[in-house]
Design a protein around this motif. Sequence first.
Motif, PDB file in Angstrom:
ATOM      1  N   ILE B 153       0.821  -1.214   0.000  1.00  0.00           N
ATOM      2  CA  ILE B 153       0.000   0.000   0.000  1.00  0.00           C
ATOM      3  C   ILE B 153       0.853   1.261   0.000  1.00  0.00           C
ATOM      4  CG2 ILE B 153      -1.503   1.360   1.522  1.00  0.00           C
ATOM      5  CD1 ILE B 153      -2.986  -1.193   2.151  1.00  0.00           C
ATOM      6  N   SER B 154       1.999   1.189   0.656  1.00  0.00           N
ATOM      7  CA  SER B 154       2.794   2.401   0.885  1.00  0.00           C
ATOM      8  C   SER B 154       3.183   3.111  -0.410  1.00  0.00           C
ATOM      9  CB  SER B 154       4.066   2.052   1.666  1.00  0.00           C
ATOM     10  OG  SER B 154       3.719   1.422   2.863  1.00  0.00           O
ATOM     11  N   ALA B 156       2.066   2.315  -3.645  1.00  0.00           N
ATOM     12  CA  ALA B 156       1.195   2.106  -4.802  1.00  0.00           C
ATOM     13  C   ALA B 156       0.483   3.400  -5.179  1.00  0.00           C
ATOM     14  CB  ALA B 156       0.178   1.010  -4.494  1.00  0.00           C
ATOM     15  N   SER B 157      -0.084   3.397  -6.372  1.00  0.00           N
ATOM     16  CA  SER B 157      -0.924   4.526  -6.773  1.00  0.00           C
ATOM     17  C   SER B 157      -2.156   4.560  -5.882  1.00  0.00           C
ATOM     18  CB  SER B 157      -1.348   4.359  -8.239  1.00  0.00           C
ATOM     19  OG  SER B 157      -2.223   3.241  -8.364  1.00  0.00           O
ATOM     20  N   ARG B 158      -2.888   5.644  -5.957  1.00  0.00           N
ATOM     21  CA  ARG B 158      -4.064   5.766  -5.092  1.00  0.00           C
ATOM     22  C   ARG B 158      -5.094   4.679  -5.394  1.00  0.00           C
ATOM     23  NH1 ARG B 158      -5.400  12.164  -4.096  1.00  0.00           N
ATOM     24  NH2 ARG B 158      -3.373  12.716  -3.201  1.00  0.00           N
ATOM     25  N   ALA B 161      -3.736   1.458  -4.107  1.00  0.00           N
ATOM     26  CA  ALA B 161      -3.682   1.449  -2.642  1.00  0.00           C
ATOM     27  C   ALA B 161      -5.051   1.121  -2.066  1.00  0.00           C
ATOM     28  CB  ALA B 161      -3.186   2.799  -2.129  1.00  0.00           C
ATOM     29  N   ALA B 162      -6.088   1.693  -2.643  1.00  0.00           N
ATOM     30  CA  ALA B 162      -7.442   1.386  -2.160  1.00  0.00           C
ATOM     31  C   ALA B 162      -7.777  -0.079  -2.406  1.00  0.00           C
ATOM     32  CB  ALA B 162      -8.454   2.306  -2.834  1.00  0.00           C
ATOM     33  N   LEU B 163      -7.378  -0.571  -3.564  1.00  0.00           N
ATOM     34  CA  LEU B 163      -7.643  -1.987  -3.867  1.00  0.00           C
ATOM     35  C   LEU B 163      -6.880  -2.894  -2.897  1.00  0.00           C
ATOM     36  CD1 LEU B 163      -8.710  -4.271  -5.707  1.00  0.00           C
ATOM     37  CD2 LEU B 163      -6.689  -3.931  -7.149  1.00  0.00           C
TER      38      LEU B 163
END
Lengths: 187, 179
Positions: B153-154, B156-158, B161-163
Amino acid sequence: MTSPTPTPTPPSSGSGAAPGSAGASPSSSLSPLSTPVSTPPPGPLGPDSQTAMQAALVAEQAAVWAYALVAAHARDQSAMIADARSGHLLRRDATAARLTAAGASAPEPAAAYQVAVDVQDQNSAWQLAQDIESDVAAAWRVVIGSSDDAEVRGFALTGLSEAAVRLAMWKQIAGINPPTIAFPGQP
Amino acid sequence: MSSAPGTPLSRRALLLGAGTVGAAAVLSSIAGCNYFGSDDPPTPTVDLNPSALDPINGLIATTRLHLLRLDAAIAADQADAAKLQPLRDDRQQHLDALTAEYARSNPGDPNATAAATGAPVSGAVALPGTPQAIVSAVRGDTATAQVQFTDAISTASRYRAALYGSIAASLASHRAVLA
């Protein structure tokens, strides 16, 4: 099926998170509901993440209020309700502190909230509990997707994970199969 | 310490000159062995398939492996199959979402289309012999995957990150169900 909606001053959409789940801290044990919440170090919030986190705070405030309603009709789960409510209280305070530390305003809780479930018995109370956690999960998921900051994302992931765990527990209690969902918080 | 032309070199001058040349030779040989001593440019290894470097590949691989192990666990442990099957269904949805995201972000990769079709996962994996140990192994896989998605998550793209956050939260609930 929505969780509590603020009656007086509906801030932006959102839900809250619950404290101490296994999501953000992989090393944590399987008792996410009893893990203490730590306030993340203060830092600036972008406009998107600030709005999303304010919405998450509103959801947490609504969750705290709504669990009192659940408790009135699901007395057999009093321990779990107390644990969940305590978790939302901790997460609510941590979120408000995080917003304040970033120089943002923290919305005040409303006096009452409108819920989508007409709570009359234990089953409807269980349904409300699931709605609460679903909305809280949705709010924290938005926070994750609204920020590029790893700390903010981790903070939100904890809330999302805790809500997902509670949602699964409530589904198990209600006898719903499957008790888990693949994408908690996803619309 | 130079000598005039025609003047015979003294022994001291000869020794000094020999020492200087020797030192230069040693330095030159050291420089020749030095990594930076060559004038030739290094030859980099270029991966002409940038999609191979997409960090989502590790998450896809982990999910595929765990699906295999869940299939084996369900087949070997009938007593817990009813509990494991919904978790397996969630993991399949995770895999489908991850491969779809890979295909979306790597449209030029010919493998992306095949991966996004949700090709069935097949293979053989070894699991412990007792039901209790099997559930424990599944629980360990879940914890491992949760750590991987949490770490991912840190950076990743937004959108990702949500996924990943949703998947990590789902895995947290799996652990609670398996506890």
